[in-house]
Design a protein around this motif. Structure first.
Motif: not given
Length: 525
Positions: A322-332, A389-400, A402-405
């Protein structure tokens, strides 16, 4: 055979929405779309252009601006449901999906399942007796009136709540309702949907109550279905497979999860990563495949718990896929404001928030008391934030949602910058180059513990050249790294000179950038 009308709430990625609608209607089913009114008009026009000729597609008659946790999500759903009921008289079932959902079974398999049992599928647990809510507000969601959004109007939200609590302004729940709670991903029969729409028109008291509850998309349909439908005709489950991490965030599925998803006892899955192009292609073909040979093992949740749990107890025998593609997301897009003078960066970010709708967070990796939402504990300490940090940022993108933060970083956080720039997301950096007086550097030395109030002048004068060199070195190191999308503002530049890098950093017009550059006392100490 069952005919499904999909109810789709979405707010981004018009190309994916068009593709999703075409795939789901290819087998003779229907879809009603509500596209968030906050989204660009051009995106909605693109969807209409490609789907208006499809007789199995309809659109909510009214688009509204949606916010997480607000009544607007329920209202948008009702608008889409009303459009589907009117447009598709042959629809037998109405299935709630999002833009992140995809089928993990064939249409033939799904319709056979729906035909085999005359019932409604919806999670519906007693609000007060169940443990469905793990953390945060519970009865306060209902007994107080919520007029503000907790994510975008946090101060107003909590002030209004505490004021009602202080003044004892609790309200009563409608006497004949047993409040239920559960996932918003339901599949309901046509008769049930029509009963719900009738109740929305006849029970104004119920509508008034839910309009000011908090997160009503988890209680409105769940309560009304239980109120209107005999218990023996309700299956308290969702047909959409979804899992949550320990931090309460949805698990995302990637290309290597295809076989796992097909073996689950569900019809759809959420969330499919936008980057999982191979998975999306295979699942898109699956819906029209006519397959019925699915071997159901239903081990997904147990497997996820086992694999993620190994790391927590210090036993990591295999990669946690589940973490093998730990990324913020290409579209973000992550926008970093880097500055040694934190108050200057905060002043600029405050101006950006005033002139744009981009969510922004101050020095979350530097200040323990940075205002952050509750993300299940990962945000509680600087050590945890930095380590995850990457998990935190992904959560913040999801929380808000948004695709821009925007975030602020100290120029000393070079390792964090390198990590974010190495991600597949787009990362932009705006460095604020300030001038540093001796008095400021002395204050900085005291703040970071290099000196104390009793440090003598002679010692301080010996420290100053080294501190000044460190500040210059941090800036040089950032410049030497050659980060793409790296812009700089300088204190000595005029607002007109600082306007172009702001415009490029934020992707805004020159006029908006100039207004930000003209922020009063931007560089003042």
């Amino acid at each position: 055979m069952a005919k499904i009308a999909f109810i789709l709430l979405c707010h981004k990625d018009p190309e994916a929405i068009v593709q999703q609608a075409q795939q789901l209607t290819a087998m003779g089913d229907y879809i009603a779309i509500h596209f968030d009114a906050r989204a660009p008009q051009a995106a909605f026009a693109h969807i209409r252009e490609h789907l208006d000729d499809n007789p199995n597609v309809t659109f909510a008659k009214k688009r509204i601006k949606c916010g997480w946790g607000e009544w607007s999500l329920v209202q948008a759903t009702l608008h889409a449901v009303e459009a589907a009921v009117d447009a598709f008289p042959r629809a037998t079932h109405f299935y709630m999906v999002s833009g992140d959902c995809m089928a993990i079974k064939s249409a033939e398999y799904a319709k056979t399942l729906l035909d085999s049992d005359d019932c409604d599928y919806i999670e519906s647990f007693d609000f007060f007796e169940s443990d469905w809510i793990k953390t945060g507000m519970k009865e306060e969601r209902l007994i107080y009136r919520h007029f503000f959004n907790e994510r975008t109007q946090k101060t107003l939200f909590y002030n209004a709540w505490w004021l009602q609590r202080k003044l004892k302004l609790e309200r009563k729940i409608p006497a004949d309702l047993q409040i239920m709670i559960g996932s918003q991903w339901w599949c309901l029969r046509r008769r049930t949907i029509e009963w719900i729409l009738d109740m929305t028109r006849s029970r104004k008291d119920v509508m008034r109550f839910f309009r000011t509850t908090w997160i009503p998309d988890e209680t409105f349909f769940q309560t009304l279905v239980r109120h209107l439908v005999p218990e023996e005709e309700i299956r308290t489950r969702t047909l959409t497979f979804l899992m949550f991490t320990d931090y309460g965030m949805p698990v995302t599925f990637y290309n290597d999860h295809y076989d796992l998803l097909l073996s689950q006892d569900f019809l759809f899955a959420r969330k499919i990563s936008p980057e999982a192009s191979s998975l999306k292609e295979r699942l898109g073909q699956l819906w029209a495949s006519g397959r019925s040979d699915f071997k159901i093992s239903n081990e997904g949740r147990r497997l996820f718990t086992f694999l993620t749990g190994r790391g927590r107890i210090g036993r990591r025998f295999a990669p946690r896929f589940w973490e093998s593609e730990a990324t913020l997301g290409r579209e973000r897009e992550l926008l970093i404001v880097a500055c040694k003078k934190w108050h200057v960066a905060k002043r600029l970010v405050g101006s950006i928030k005033h002139h744009t709708n981009i969510p922004a967070i101050d020095y979350l990796f530097n200040e323990e008391d940075t205002d952050l939402p509750d993300l299940g504990g990962i945000q509680t300490t600087l050590e945890k934030r930095t380590r995850h940090r990457r998990a935190l940022m992904r959560m913040l993108f999801d929380y808000y949602d948004t695709d821009r933060l925007i975030i602020c970083l100290d120029t000393a956080n070079f390792d964090l910058m390198q990590d974010f720039f190495s991600d597949r997301s787009t990362t932009r950096l705006l460095e604020l180059e300030c001038e540093f007086s001796d008095d400021y550097l002395i204050g900085h030395a005291k703040r970071v513990g290099l000196a104390g109030e009793q440090t003598g002048d002679e010692t301080m004068q010996q420290l100053l050249p080294t501190i000044r060199y460190d500040v210059i070195y941090e800036s040089d190191r950032i410049r030497d790294a050659g980060f793409a999308h790296h812009g700089r503002l300088h204190e000595s530049n005029s607002p007109d000179e600082n306007t172009p890098p702001i415009a490029q950093f934020l992707s805004v017009t020159e006029d908006v950038a100039r207004s930000i550059a003209q922020t009063p006392y931007l560089f003042a100490d």
